[in-house]
Design an enzyme around this catalytic site. Structure first.
Site, PDB file in Angstrom:
ATOM      1  N   ASP A  73      33.725  51.796   7.909  1.00  0.00           N
ATOM      2  CA  ASP A  73      34.188  53.144   8.246  1.00  0.00           C
ATOM      3  C   ASP A  73      33.027  54.094   8.510  1.00  0.00           C
ATOM      4  O   ASP A  73      31.870  53.762   8.267  1.00  0.00           O
ATOM      5  CB  ASP A  73      35.102  53.701   7.134  1.00  0.00           C
ATOM      6  CG  ASP A  73      34.552  53.463   5.737  1.00  0.00           C
ATOM      7  OD1 ASP A  73      33.372  53.078   5.608  1.00  0.00           O
ATOM      8  OD2 ASP A  73      35.306  53.657   4.768  1.00  0.00           O
ATOM      9  N   ASN A 142      42.015  56.144  -5.623  1.00  0.00           N
ATOM     10  CA  ASN A 142      43.450  56.091  -5.312  1.00  0.00           C
ATOM     11  C   ASN A 142      43.858  54.747  -4.692  1.00  0.00           C
ATOM     12  O   ASN A 142      44.931  54.630  -4.117  1.00  0.00           O
ATOM     13  CB  ASN A 142      43.832  57.245  -4.372  1.00  0.00           C
ATOM     14  CG  ASN A 142      43.095  57.173  -3.042  1.00  0.00           C
ATOM     15  OD1 ASN A 142      42.357  56.224  -2.786  1.00  0.00           O
ATOM     16  ND2 ASN A 142      43.294  58.164  -2.191  1.00  0.00           N
ATOM     17  N   HIS A 144      42.345  53.180  -2.218  1.00  0.00           N
ATOM     18  CA  HIS A 144      42.080  52.977  -0.784  1.00  0.00           C
ATOM     19  C   HIS A 144      41.012  51.914  -0.555  1.00  0.00           C
ATOM     20  O   HIS A 144      40.149  51.676  -1.395  1.00  0.00           O
ATOM     21  CB  HIS A 144      41.758  54.291  -0.058  1.00  0.00           C
ATOM     22  CG  HIS A 144      40.424  54.905  -0.313  1.00  0.00           C
ATOM     23  ND1 HIS A 144      40.239  56.269  -0.380  1.00  0.00           N
ATOM     24  CD2 HIS A 144      39.194  54.373  -0.484  1.00  0.00           C
ATOM     25  CE1 HIS A 144      38.961  56.533  -0.573  1.00  0.00           C
ATOM     26  NE2 HIS A 144      38.305  55.405  -0.646  1.00  0.00           N
ATOM     27  N   GLU A 149      44.014  55.336   3.355  1.00  0.00           N
ATOM     28  CA  GLU A 149      44.570  56.089   2.234  1.00  0.00           C
ATOM     29  C   GLU A 149      45.977  55.585   1.892  1.00  0.00           C
ATOM     30  O   GLU A 149      46.608  54.882   2.689  1.00  0.00           O
ATOM     31  CB  GLU A 149      44.619  57.572   2.616  1.00  0.00           C
ATOM     32  CG  GLU A 149      43.246  58.184   2.905  1.00  0.00           C
ATOM     33  CD  GLU A 149      42.409  58.458   1.652  1.00  0.00           C
ATOM     34  OE1 GLU A 149      42.536  57.723   0.655  1.00  0.00           O
ATOM     35  OE2 GLU A 149      41.609  59.402   1.693  1.00  0.00           O
TER      36      GLU A 149
HETATM   37  C1  GLP Z   1      34.573  55.932   0.167  1.00  0.00           C
HETATM   38  C2  GLP Z   1      34.490  54.765   1.157  1.00  0.00           C
HETATM   39  C3  GLP Z   1      35.078  53.505   0.569  1.00  0.00           C
HETATM   40  C4  GLP Z   1      34.523  53.259  -0.816  1.00  0.00           C
HETATM   41  C5  GLP Z   1      34.908  54.418  -1.707  1.00  0.00           C
HETATM   42  C6  GLP Z   1      34.437  54.239  -3.130  1.00  0.00           C
HETATM   43  O1  GLP Z   1      35.774  56.596   0.223  1.00  0.00           O
HETATM   44  N1  GLP Z   1      35.136  55.042   2.386  1.00  0.00           N
HETATM   45  O2  GLP Z   1      34.789  52.415   1.431  1.00  0.00           O
HETATM   46  O3  GLP Z   1      35.015  52.055  -1.320  1.00  0.00           O
HETATM   47  O4  GLP Z   1      34.309  55.584  -1.165  1.00  0.00           O
HETATM   48  O5  GLP Z   1      33.105  54.659  -3.277  1.00  0.00           O
HETATM   49  P1  GLP Z   1      32.242  54.404  -4.549  1.00  0.00           P
HETATM   50  O6  GLP Z   1      31.802  52.987  -4.497  1.00  0.00           O
HETATM   51  O7  GLP Z   1      31.082  55.355  -4.417  1.00  0.00           O
HETATM   52  O8  GLP Z   1      33.085  54.698  -5.732  1.00  0.00           O
END
Ligand code: GLP
Length: 245
Positions: A73, A142, A144, A149
């Protein structure tokens, strides 16, 4: 689907990096399949995995010459040189340290003029590469995956997605102020993720415990996008103790 739990964050990273290193080392390029295709995430969770991949490269254990990558992403509206863009993150945490050919790096373009056309081309590029062999992923609080989402249909390909308030809030820690957090992103879809041959989801820390519980123990539901992986034969949720309730 299986859940693999370790005591520590470091053991989670050792396992995930170890699996990727093994795949890179044993990959034999052929004319029909010249590249091992990795799907890559951003976020803080995969950073220790990238550190271990860089270490393995520096030790001469692996080369990325036969690796092609597709990132999950990117924020809409951030240029690749923006310090919070996922382009920048990937350069800093992995790509600039290893011998991957720049033309084998694919990251969604959040600055594309025609985002729907870009999304179609991105899906096509994944297919032309032979599909994703290993999709590494983090998970949102959440549930995702990438930026899919809650309530995103499981059969969505790469698309543009509005971010929920909880995701904007969770990601605000990386920006000066919450108003600076982009509200939209280009993300591979849940179908793109499901189509990967193997999916390794990393979850560490207590903030992920509820998402992991819903993803792995509750019935499959669009309310928790990661729960769709219960139906994926080769999906693994790799968690530390804190992320398991
Ligand atoms: C963002 C990214 C996700 C990732 C999530 C969790 O929203 N788009 O791909 O998994 O954050 O991030 P973290 O690993 O910092 O908790």
């Amino acid at each position: 689907m299986k859940v693999i739990s370790f005591e520590t964050v470091s053991e989670v990273a050792d396992y995930a990096a170890g699996e990727m290193i093994k795949a890179i080392k044993t990959f034999v390029p052929t004319e029909a399949k010249p590249y091992l295709v990795l799907g890559l995430p951003t976020g803080s969770t995969p950073i220790p995995v990238y550190e271990r991949l860089v270490q393995a490269y520096n030790n001469g254990d692996i080369s990325f010459k036969n690796v092609k990558t597709f990132n999950m992403d990117e924020y809409v509206g951030l240029t690749p040189d923006h310090p919070q863009s996922y382009h920048y993150f990937m350069q800093e945490n992995l790509f600039k340290h290893v011998d991957i050919h720049p033309e084998n790096i694919n990251i969604p373009d959040g600055m594309a003029d025609d985002i729907p056309a870009f999304c179609r081309a991105y899906e096509m590029a994944i297919q032309n590469a032979g599909g994703i062999d290993i999709q590494l992923a983090g998970i949102g609080e959440n549930g995702h995956l990438a930026f899919n989402e809650p309530n995103t249909p499981f059969d969505m390909p790469t698309h543009e997605q509005g971010l929920t308030q909880s995701t904007i809030q969770a990601n605000a820690r990386f920006f000066d102020k919450i108003e600076d957090v982009p509200t939209r992103a280009v993300t591979i879809g849940l179908k793109t993720i499901f189509d990967a041959r193997r999916v390794i989801v990393l979850a560490t820390g207590p903030k992920k415990a509820e998402a992991i519980r819903l993803a792995t123990q509750a019935p499959v539901s669009v309310n928790c996008p990661a729960s769709m992986l219960q139906n994926h034969e080769y999906a693994e949720f790799v968690c530390d103790k804190a992320a398991i309730k």
